[in-house]
Design an enzyme around this catalytic site. Structure first.
Site, short mmCIF file in Angstrom:
data_model
loop_
_atom_site.label_atom_id
_atom_site.label_comp_id
_atom_site.label_asym_id
_atom_site.label_seq_id
_atom_site.Cartn_x
_atom_site.Cartn_y
_atom_site.Cartn_z
N SER A 231 0.82 -1.21 0.00
CA SER A 231 0.00 0.00 0.00
C SER A 231 0.85 1.26 0.00
CB SER A 231 -0.97 0.00 1.18
OG SER A 231 -0.32 -0.31 2.38
N HIS A 261 -2.43 -8.76 1.77
CA HIS A 261 -2.08 -7.56 2.55
C HIS A 261 -3.22 -7.32 3.55
CE1 HIS A 261 0.06 -3.95 3.43
NE2 HIS A 261 -0.21 -3.22 2.38
N HIS A 307 4.96 -13.46 6.82
CA HIS A 307 5.28 -12.06 6.54
C HIS A 307 6.49 -11.98 5.62
CE1 HIS A 307 5.95 -7.74 7.07
NE2 HIS A 307 4.66 -7.71 7.42
N ARG A 316 2.78 -6.21 16.78
CA ARG A 316 1.43 -5.62 16.74
C ARG A 316 0.40 -6.69 17.10
NH1 ARG A 316 1.65 -3.60 10.68
NH2 ARG A 316 2.42 -5.74 10.55
N ASP A 362 -2.67 -9.18 11.39
CA ASP A 362 -4.04 -9.54 11.00
C ASP A 362 -4.58 -10.79 11.69
OD1 ASP A 362 -4.29 -7.36 9.20
OD2 ASP A 362 -3.03 -8.44 7.78
N1 HAX Z 1 -0.16 -19.98 4.74
C1 HAX Z 1 0.20 -20.84 3.74
N2 HAX Z 1 1.26 -20.66 2.95
C2 HAX Z 1 2.02 -19.58 3.19
C3 HAX Z 1 1.73 -18.67 4.22
C4 HAX Z 1 0.58 -18.90 4.99
N3 HAX Z 1 0.20 -18.07 5.95
N4 HAX Z 1 2.67 -17.71 4.21
C5 HAX Z 1 3.50 -18.00 3.18
N5 HAX Z 1 3.10 -19.12 2.58
C6 HAX Z 1 3.66 -19.73 1.37
C7 HAX Z 1 3.56 -18.73 0.22
O1 HAX Z 1 2.27 -18.74 -0.35
C8 HAX Z 1 4.64 -19.23 -0.70
O2 HAX Z 1 4.13 -20.34 -1.39
P1 HAX Z 1 4.51 -20.59 -2.92
O3 HAX Z 1 5.99 -20.82 -2.93
O4 HAX Z 1 3.71 -21.80 -3.28
O5 HAX Z 1 4.12 -19.38 -3.68
C9 HAX Z 1 5.71 -19.71 0.28
O6 HAX Z 1 5.03 -19.93 1.53
C10 HAX Z 1 6.83 -18.72 0.49
O7 HAX Z 1 6.28 -17.48 0.89
P2 HAX Z 1 7.11 -16.50 1.85
O8 HAX Z 1 8.36 -16.11 1.15
O9 HAX Z 1 7.20 -17.04 3.21
O10 HAX Z 1 6.11 -15.27 1.95
P3 HAX Z 1 6.01 -14.00 1.00
O11 HAX Z 1 7.02 -13.02 1.45
O12 HAX Z 1 6.00 -14.37 -0.42
O13 HAX Z 1 4.54 -13.48 1.34
C11 HAX Z 1 2.73 -13.10 2.84
C12 HAX Z 1 4.23 -12.95 2.60
C13 HAX Z 1 2.35 -12.27 4.02
C14 HAX Z 1 1.99 -12.57 1.63
C15 HAX Z 1 2.41 -14.59 3.07
O14 HAX Z 1 3.04 -15.01 4.25
C16 HAX Z 1 0.92 -14.87 3.14
O15 HAX Z 1 0.29 -15.09 2.11
N6 HAX Z 1 0.30 -14.86 4.38
C17 HAX Z 1 -1.11 -15.04 4.52
C18 HAX Z 1 -1.84 -13.76 4.19
C19 HAX Z 1 -1.56 -12.71 5.23
O16 HAX Z 1 -1.64 -12.93 6.43
N7 HAX Z 1 -1.25 -11.46 4.78
C20 HAX Z 1 -1.03 -10.34 5.66
C21 HAX Z 1 0.43 -9.99 5.87
C22 HAX Z 1 0.64 -8.79 6.76
C23 HAX Z 1 0.15 -7.56 6.09
O17 HAX Z 1 0.67 -7.07 5.10
N8 HAX Z 1 -0.94 -7.03 6.54
O18 HAX Z 1 -1.55 -6.04 5.86
#
Ligand code: HAX
Length: 420
Positions: A231, A261, A307, A316, A362
């Site tokens: 964002s 996000h 994350h 947080r 979250d």
């Molecule tokens: N559940 C299942 N799989 C997950 C996961 C979770 N909570 N977190 C990461 N992974 C997976 C990813 O999808 C990725 O899979 P692929 O290789 O198949 O694509 C793998 O683990 C590696 O990801 P990563 O490097 O650990 O994480 P990223 O930096 O790519 O992404 C995210 C970070 C926050 C987007 C990710 O952890 C996620 O999708 N979490 C769940 C959604 C979430 O809680 N988002 C909010 C984050 C905080 C925020 O910004 N708030 O606004």
């Protein structure tokens, strides 16, 4: 001139001097090495931008102007805004001055209400909130100043003007989105000069002191998370084209509406409610494990966990849990959230994909809102947006004050990468 602007205008010359000096002395210093791997992984870890309002470390999380977030939990969002912008907390006079300034700027043009009520009844609250902000673009003082050929060194002043005008209106807009979207009459502005209390009053909620504290905590905790999150980065990029703060903030918040996000807070609460529904109450550890695995095996992420930067439980999240433990008794939703914290990290470790198995902000926020009666979880990202606007506006003001140029990283084709 408000005390905040007065204070800021005294700080800016020194910051500009420091920044020029750093560039002169160390402009060639390498911050990161960019590899093909990084180019294909969302540029994670590439240190290619500036953020002075806050920083995030992998093992301790968010620091606002060098202060750890867990040391700031008793502050109001208005105090945090001051801290983000100036780097110092306001004294009592400066805080009151800022609160009055926001109150004076808080009247929302009537056409915004027409825009909201004209949107389809099943619009997502984030689409309504961001559209309301964008619809006010014609009020921009920055766009007006730019047309009058104001000097570049003064851009920050009209950016601040717009930023404060928008922030002042967010409680009324957020509350109107809530009431319009969930079929209630919009309420007029209240008398309170407290940003969070004003919001609760316009939401039409009968609130206790505890609920007000929870809302103040909610609206301060999400304020900023350095510069590279989707964002903020999007808003700053749009703003670097000298699109005004209305365009830029709305653009950034559209990114917050994504499930990876800010939308994760609504999805997390839905996940918790699905668990309660499935097991007809708070499940055992074994059942929770089973439910988490089923979700992972269906190819979905566990919302609220993982994350891109953090490698520890998000402080947080800890702040929300601490609040919940102190104030919430007998809530199944909060109990499931607490239990998930015991179960999910091990499940994610075993799953072996997520680099960070710990909860982020979250994973807990929705359970508090739910407990205090805000049960329409589609609305939760709007609350996140109100808070994140404080950081985005602050970062835009500082970027203009430092005369930061157009953001324009270089991309390469697959063929070009292969040739390297
Ligand atoms: N559940 C299942 N799989 C997950 C996961 C979770 N909570 N977190 C990461 N992974 C997976 C990813 O999808 C990725 O899979 P692929 O290789 O198949 O694509 C793998 O683990 C590696 O990801 P990563 O490097 O650990 O994480 P990223 O930096 O790519 O992404 C995210 C970070 C926050 C987007 C990710 O952890 C996620 O999708 N979490 C769940 C959604 C979430 O809680 N988002 C909010 C984050 C905080 C925020 O910004 N708030 O606004």
């Amino acid at each position: 001139m408000g005390k905040l602007k007065e204070h800021l205008s005294k700080k800016i010359p020194d910051w500009r001097y420091n920044y020029r000096q750093l560039l002169d002395e160390k402009g060639d210093t390498v911050t990161s090495t960019v590899t093909i791997d990084k180019a294909y992984s969302g540029m994670k870890g590439v240190k290619g931008m500036i953020c002075d309002t806050s920083s995030v470390t992998a093992d301790a999380g968010l620091h606002v102007r060098g202060k750890h977030i867990l040391d700031l939990v008793d502050l109001k969002p208005e105090e945090i805004l001051y801290l983000l912008l100036i780097g110092e907390l306001p004294d009592a006079d400066a805080l009151l001055d800022l609160q009055h300034e926001l109150k004076e700027r808080s009247t929302v043009p009537d056409y915004v209400w027409n825009v909201l009520s004209g949107m389809p009844k099943d619009s997502h609250p984030m689409a309504m909130f961001n559209t309301a902000i964008l619809s006010m673009q014609k009020e921009s003082k920055f766009a007006e100043a730019y047309d009058l050929v104001v000097s570049k060194g003064d851009y920050w002043e009209s950016t601040l003007e717009d930023g404060l005008n928008i922030i002042a209106k967010l409680p009324a807009i957020g509350a109107a989105v809530y009431r319009t979207r969930f079929e209630r009459e919009r309420l007029e502005a209240s008398d309170s000069v407290d940003w969070s209390e004003n919001f609760l009053q316009m939401m039409g909620i009968d609130y206790s002191d505890d609920m007000l504290k929870m809302m103040q905590l909610y609206l301060m905790l999400h304020c900023d998370h350095e510069g590279g999150n989707v964002s903020t980065f999007s808003a700053l990029t749009v703003n670097s084209a000298l699109s005004d703060p209305y365009y830029s903030l709305s653009a950034g918040l559209n990114g917050l509406a994504g499930p990876l996000h800010g939308l994760a807070n609504q999805n997390n609460l839905k996940f918790v409610l699905d668990i309660l529904d499935h097991y007809k109450g708070v499940p055992s550890d074994e059942q929770l494990k089973e439910f988490s695995w089923e979700r992972l095996n269906s190819g979905k992420v566990i919302p609220g966990y993982g994350h891109a930067v953090l490698r520890c439980p998000d402080p947080r999240f800890t702040a929300f849990m601490n609040f919940g433990k102190e104030h919430i008794k007998g809530s199944d939703v909060f109990d499931v959230v607490s239990k998930l914290f015991d179960i999910v990290p091990d499940v994610l470790k075993e799953h072996g994909k997520a680099r960070n198995p710990w909860p982020n902000v979250d994973a807990a926020s929705g359970s508090l809102l739910y407990h205090y009666g805000i049960k329409e979880f589609q609305f939760y990202t709007v609350l996140f947006s109100m808070s994140r606007s404080l950081g985005i506006v602050s970062q835009m003001v500082l970027a203009r004050a430092m005369g930061m140029p157009l953001t324009r990283p270089k991309s390469l084709t697959y063929e070009a990468l292969k040739e390297l």
